[in-house]
Design a protein around this motif. Structure first.
Motif, PDB file in Angstrom:
ATOM      1  N   ARG A  94      47.213  49.844  35.134  1.00  0.00           N
ATOM      2  CA  ARG A  94      47.336  48.642  34.302  1.00  0.00           C
ATOM      3  C   ARG A  94      47.853  47.459  35.114  1.00  0.00           C
ATOM      4  N   TRP A  95      48.834  47.714  35.982  1.00  0.00           N
ATOM      5  CA  TRP A  95      49.402  46.639  36.797  1.00  0.00           C
ATOM      6  C   TRP A  95      48.375  46.110  37.795  1.00  0.00           C
ATOM      7  N   VAL A  96      47.547  47.013  38.345  1.00  0.00           N
ATOM      8  CA  VAL A  96      46.483  46.575  39.258  1.00  0.00           C
ATOM      9  C   VAL A  96      45.517  45.663  38.514  1.00  0.00           C
ATOM     10  N   TRP A  97      45.107  46.073  37.303  1.00  0.00           N
ATOM     11  CA  TRP A  97      44.193  45.245  36.515  1.00  0.00           C
ATOM     12  C   TRP A  97      44.816  43.886  36.212  1.00  0.00           C
ATOM     13  N   ARG A  98      46.097  43.888  35.868  1.00  0.00           N
ATOM     14  CA  ARG A  98      46.763  42.616  35.565  1.00  0.00           C
ATOM     15  C   ARG A  98      46.864  41.746  36.819  1.00  0.00           C
ATOM     16  N   GLN A  99      47.164  42.376  37.979  1.00  0.00           N
ATOM     17  CA  GLN A  99      47.261  41.652  39.241  1.00  0.00           C
ATOM     18  C   GLN A  99      45.930  40.987  39.604  1.00  0.00           C
ATOM     19  N   LEU A 100      44.832  41.688  39.326  1.00  0.00           N
ATOM     20  CA  LEU A 100      43.495  41.173  39.641  1.00  0.00           C
ATOM     21  C   LEU A 100      42.893  40.365  38.488  1.00  0.00           C
ATOM     22  N   SER A 101      43.654  40.174  37.406  1.00  0.00           N
ATOM     23  CA  SER A 101      43.194  39.441  36.209  1.00  0.00           C
ATOM     24  C   SER A 101      41.930  40.054  35.623  1.00  0.00           C
ATOM     25  N   ILE A 102      41.940  41.374  35.457  1.00  0.00           N
ATOM     26  CA  ILE A 102      40.798  42.091  34.907  1.00  0.00           C
ATOM     27  C   ILE A 102      41.107  42.497  33.474  1.00  0.00           C
ATOM     28  N   ASN A 103      40.207  42.150  32.548  1.00  0.00           N
ATOM     29  CA  ASN A 103      40.312  42.592  31.168  1.00  0.00           C
ATOM     30  C   ASN A 103      39.373  43.770  30.956  1.00  0.00           C
ATOM     31  N   LYS A 104      39.646  44.589  29.957  1.00  0.00           N
ATOM     32  CA  LYS A 104      38.754  45.711  29.671  1.00  0.00           C
ATOM     33  C   LYS A 104      37.345  45.225  29.359  1.00  0.00           C
ATOM     34  N   ALA A 105      37.236  44.071  28.716  1.00  0.00           N
ATOM     35  CA  ALA A 105      35.924  43.532  28.369  1.00  0.00           C
ATOM     36  C   ALA A 105      35.120  43.178  29.626  1.00  0.00           C
ATOM     37  N   ASP A 106      35.817  42.787  30.702  1.00  0.00           N
ATOM     38  CA  ASP A 106      35.152  42.392  31.946  1.00  0.00           C
ATOM     39  C   ASP A 106      35.111  43.521  32.969  1.00  0.00           C
ATOM     40  N   LEU A 107      35.366  44.730  32.538  1.00  0.00           N
ATOM     41  CA  LEU A 107      35.495  45.837  33.480  1.00  0.00           C
ATOM     42  C   LEU A 107      34.212  46.070  34.274  1.00  0.00           C
ATOM     43  N   ASP A 108      33.052  46.004  33.611  1.00  0.00           N
ATOM     44  CA  ASP A 108      31.789  46.223  34.325  1.00  0.00           C
ATOM     45  C   ASP A 108      31.561  45.176  35.413  1.00  0.00           C
ATOM     46  N   ALA A 109      31.920  43.938  35.125  1.00  0.00           N
ATOM     47  CA  ALA A 109      31.723  42.869  36.107  1.00  0.00           C
ATOM     48  C   ALA A 109      32.681  42.986  37.279  1.00  0.00           C
ATOM     49  N   ASN A 110      33.741  43.766  37.124  1.00  0.00           N
ATOM     50  CA  ASN A 110      34.739  43.904  38.183  1.00  0.00           C
ATOM     51  C   ASN A 110      34.689  45.249  38.893  1.00  0.00           C
ATOM     52  N   THR A 111      33.872  46.150  38.414  1.00  0.00           N
ATOM     53  CA  THR A 111      33.822  47.467  39.049  1.00  0.00           C
ATOM     54  C   THR A 111      32.426  47.803  39.583  1.00  0.00           C
ATOM     55  N   GLN A 112      31.553  46.806  39.644  1.00  0.00           N
ATOM     56  CA  GLN A 112      30.215  47.009  40.196  1.00  0.00           C
ATOM     57  C   GLN A 112      29.979  46.046  41.355  1.00  0.00           C
ATOM     58  N   PHE A 113      29.316  46.553  42.378  1.00  0.00           N
ATOM     59  CA  PHE A 113      29.016  45.796  43.580  1.00  0.00           C
ATOM     60  C   PHE A 113      27.514  45.919  43.816  1.00  0.00           C
ATOM     61  N   ILE A 114      26.790  44.791  43.843  1.00  0.00           N
ATOM     62  CA  ILE A 114      25.334  44.829  44.003  1.00  0.00           C
ATOM     63  C   ILE A 114      24.983  44.261  45.372  1.00  0.00           C
ATOM     64  N   PHE A 115      24.165  44.985  46.104  1.00  0.00           N
ATOM     65  CA  PHE A 115      23.781  44.609  47.470  1.00  0.00           C
ATOM     66  C   PHE A 115      22.270  44.826  47.591  1.00  0.00           C
ATOM     67  N   ASN A 116      21.508  43.741  47.738  1.00  0.00           N
ATOM     68  CA  ASN A 116      20.062  43.890  47.926  1.00  0.00           C
ATOM     69  C   ASN A 116      19.575  42.887  48.963  1.00  0.00           C
ATOM     70  N   ARG A 117      18.263  42.799  49.176  1.00  0.00           N
ATOM     71  CA  ARG A 117      17.733  41.956  50.259  1.00  0.00           C
ATOM     72  C   ARG A 117      17.864  40.467  49.962  1.00  0.00           C
ATOM     73  N   HIS A 118      18.126  40.080  48.705  1.00  0.00           N
ATOM     74  CA  HIS A 118      18.193  38.670  48.337  1.00  0.00           C
ATOM     75  C   HIS A 118      19.620  38.140  48.200  1.00  0.00           C
ATOM     76  N   CYS A 119      20.529  39.006  47.780  1.00  0.00           N
ATOM     77  CA  CYS A 119      21.893  38.531  47.523  1.00  0.00           C
ATOM     78  C   CYS A 119      22.884  39.690  47.514  1.00  0.00           C
ATOM     79  N   ILE A 120      24.140  39.305  47.501  1.00  0.00           N
ATOM     80  CA  ILE A 120      25.238  40.249  47.314  1.00  0.00           C
ATOM     81  C   ILE A 120      26.021  39.747  46.114  1.00  0.00           C
ATOM     82  N   ARG A 121      26.257  40.623  45.147  1.00  0.00           N
ATOM     83  CA  ARG A 121      27.058  40.246  43.989  1.00  0.00           C
ATOM     84  C   ARG A 121      28.382  40.993  44.073  1.00  0.00           C
TER      85      ARG A 121
END
Length: 197
Positions: free
Chosen positions: A61-88
């Protein structure tokens, strides 16, 4: 690719505050071992286990608070996309626009070290930094990101890659986890020794 946030390092003050929660558990364990019964010894071990699970839950919980992560935004903060056009990158790294186009990337630096295992020389990537043409850079912690997979993808998609051999920095979190494990083990040995004397 998934990103692991559970072992992200917290500021030293918060790490020490979390670890100080072990003091009442240790004192209670010492009191229970003085009772001298097997039931008290099992209870001390159970209390230690409950404390450890609670510690891990609060730390997350403290890590999430430190990184300003909400449960609603969890997918946007726990996924890393790497392809030939961009890195997300996860939103907590970029704090805003998390998509970096290939044209914006000057180079991706991989720091690596050689070591011997089972009589064979092996290499391990321990740090990744994405450098942009505008001077910004993003460091990706080895505790959260799969560095070997990122190196493979960067070469596969023909990104500008820089390889630098250097020893890895000491991870403060790893040192604290080892210290916690040693202290907990010693405490349990003291409780067992006190019980049998």
């Amino acid at each position: 690719m998934p990103v692991s946030l559970g072992f992200t390092a917290l500021p030293l003050r918060q790490e020490l505050l979390l670890l100080s929660s072990a003091i009442p558990v240790l004192l209670l364990g010492l009191v229970l071992t003085r009772v001298g019964s097997v039931t008290a010894l099992i209870a001390a071990g159970g209390i230690t286990l409950i404390w450890l699970l609670t510690y891990l839950s609060w730390r997350k919980r403290w890590v999430w608070r430190q990184l300003s992560i909400n449960k609603a935004d969890l997918d946007a903060n726990t996924q890393f996309i790497f392809n030939r056009h961009c890195i997300r990158l996860p939103q907590h790294i970029c704090s805003g626009n998390s998509t970096i186009t290939r044209a914006e990337i000057e180079k991706i630096t991989f720091h690596w070290v050689s070591y011997f295992r089972e009589m064979q020389k092996r290499n391990r990537v321990h740090g990744v930094t994405i450098h942009l043409h505008n001077g910004k850079h993003y460091q990706l912690s080895g505790m959260a990101y799969p560095h070997r997979s990122l190196l493979y993808l960067a070469i596969f998609f023909d990104y500008p890659v820089e390889l630098i051999e250097q020893p890895p920095p000491r991870e403060r979190l790893v040192i604290m986890v080892i210290a916690l494990a040693v202290i907990t083990s010693l405490f349990n040995l003291v409780m067992i020794a006190a019980h049998w004397h």
